[in-house]
Design a protein around this motif. Structure first.
Motif, mmCIF file in Angstrom:
data_model
loop_
_atom_site.group_PDB
_atom_site.id
_atom_site.type_symbol
_atom_site.label_atom_id
_atom_site.label_comp_id
_atom_site.label_asym_id
_atom_site.label_seq_id
_atom_site.Cartn_x
_atom_site.Cartn_y
_atom_site.Cartn_z
ATOM 1 N N LEU A 256 -3.892 13.586 9.920
ATOM 2 C CA LEU A 256 -3.378 13.649 11.296
ATOM 3 C C LEU A 256 -4.511 13.551 12.319
ATOM 4 N N ALA A 257 -5.662 14.140 12.003
ATOM 5 C CA ALA A 257 -6.790 14.064 12.931
ATOM 6 C C ALA A 257 -7.260 12.617 13.101
ATOM 7 N N VAL A 258 -7.312 11.884 11.996
ATOM 8 C CA VAL A 258 -7.705 10.474 12.067
ATOM 9 C C VAL A 258 -6.685 9.677 12.873
ATOM 10 N N LEU A 259 -5.402 9.921 12.602
ATOM 11 C CA LEU A 259 -4.351 9.167 13.292
ATOM 12 C C LEU A 259 -4.298 9.489 14.776
ATOM 13 N N GLU A 260 -4.584 10.731 15.126
ATOM 14 C CA GLU A 260 -4.611 11.086 16.543
ATOM 15 C C GLU A 260 -5.678 10.274 17.278
ATOM 16 N N SER B 258 6.594 10.047 17.962
ATOM 17 C CA SER B 258 5.675 9.090 17.336
ATOM 18 C C SER B 258 6.415 7.824 16.931
ATOM 19 N N TYR B 259 7.607 7.983 16.346
ATOM 20 C CA TYR B 259 8.388 6.807 15.944
ATOM 21 C C TYR B 259 8.801 5.983 17.162
ATOM 22 N N ALA B 260 9.122 6.663 18.255
ATOM 23 C CA ALA B 260 9.479 5.933 19.476
ATOM 24 C C ALA B 260 8.289 5.105 19.971
ATOM 25 N N GLU C 270 -1.379 0.861 21.117
ATOM 26 C CA GLU C 270 -0.483 -0.222 20.707
ATOM 27 C C GLU C 270 -0.390 -0.352 19.191
ATOM 28 N N HIS C 271 -1.103 0.481 18.442
ATOM 29 C CA HIS C 271 -1.182 0.328 16.984
ATOM 30 C C HIS C 271 0.052 0.979 16.337
ATOM 31 N N GLY C 272 1.070 0.157 16.069
ATOM 32 C CA GLY C 272 2.333 0.678 15.553
ATOM 33 C C GLY C 272 2.202 1.389 14.222
ATOM 34 N N ALA C 273 1.370 0.870 13.312
ATOM 35 C CA ALA C 273 1.230 1.496 11.991
ATOM 36 C C ALA C 273 0.659 2.903 12.106
ATOM 37 N N GLY C 274 -0.247 3.109 13.071
ATOM 38 C CA GLY C 274 -0.798 4.445 13.272
ATOM 39 C C GLY C 274 0.262 5.428 13.725
ATOM 40 N N TRP C 275 1.085 5.016 14.694
ATOM 41 C CA TRP C 275 2.178 5.880 15.157
ATOM 42 C C TRP C 275 3.181 6.148 14.023
ATOM 43 N N ARG C 276 3.485 5.117 13.238
ATOM 44 C CA ARG C 276 4.470 5.269 12.161
ATOM 45 C C ARG C 276 4.006 6.293 11.122
ATOM 46 N N LEU C 277 2.758 6.155 10.686
ATOM 47 C CA LEU C 277 2.254 7.083 9.681
ATOM 48 C C LEU C 277 2.142 8.495 10.245
#
Length: 226
Positions: free
Chosen positions: A133-137, A168-170, A145-152
């Motif tokens: 989660l820290a990496v994705l944040e 996040s999914y939105a 704009e990185h959809g895969a990051g928000w999805r994961l």
């Protein structure tokens, strides 16, 4: 032919050791010789990277890893090589080795969102969700704009924080458009957030895009009209 140039200038400099112009020319030629040698190495590395990709496509993971590890010895500063090694370790089920190599790739070239998302996936599979989660944040802050990051990120939040997962999914949908699988994720997060009417509307949207979608049909059964 920089090797020949250097040899000739070295011979001339031996005959005229006090010739400043010869010394300068020799220094320039040696630098060009080094650059040409590194360009040859880089060309070899690029060719071997392509070859490793071909081996991976054929399912020859061990062979591809062997080639990439040899390249890492030649060019240890190339993030791309460590990224490829880590990704292959992930495919082979070695999540621990994957996190090690992808972490190294990120240190060498910070801020590459695709590499960071792959690292977060490896952290998740290693049961290190807080690090994932820290990496994705960082990814979604620097690359909203990185959809895969928000999805994961949503996937990791879904069980413990369904409302945050819904947000996040939105965000993923805003980045990628109305993809049915992302809509399904949003609908499930809405259900878990106590918003059955929102979930039902999303399931109906999915069915309008892709009639007969099995998860959307089951979702409608779970969300009767209130």
């Amino acid at each position: 032919r920089w090797d020949d140039v250097v040899s000739s200038l070295e011979a001339a400099a031996a005959l005229q050791p006090d010739n400043a112009q010869l010394k300068q020319n020799l220094s320039v030629a040696r630098e060009q010789q080094r650059s040409a040698a590194m360009a040859q190495v880089d060309s070899h590395v690029r060719s071997e990277l392509d070859r490793a990709g071909e081996l991976q496509a054929r399912g020859q993971i061990r062979e591809a890893l062997g080639r990439l590890e040899a390249l890492a010895a030649l060019r240890p500063e190339w993030s791309e090589i460590w990224d490829s090694i880590g990704s292959l370790r992930y495919l082979s089920g070695d999540a621990l080795g994957c996190t090690r190599d992808l972490s190294h790739a990120v240190r060498l070239a910070p801020g590459l969102p695709d590499t960071q998302v792959r690292l977060a996936m490896a952290y998740r599979d290693s049961q290190r969700e807080s690090e994932a989660l820290a990496v994705l944040e960082q990814v979604v802050v620097e690359h909203p704009e990185h959809g895969a990051g928000w999805r994961l990120k949503g996937d990791l939040q879904l069980e413990s924080s369904p409302e945050e997962a819904r947000m996040s999914y939105a965000s993923s949908l805003r980045s990628n458009g109305w993809l049915p699988d992302d809509l399904i994720r949003l609908a499930l997060a809405s259900l878990q957030s106590g918003k059955p009417n929102d979930a039902r509307a999303i399931f109906q949207t999915v069915l309008a895009i892709q009639p007969g979608h099995p998860t959307a049909l089951k979702g409608l059964e779970r969300t009767p009209v209130s």
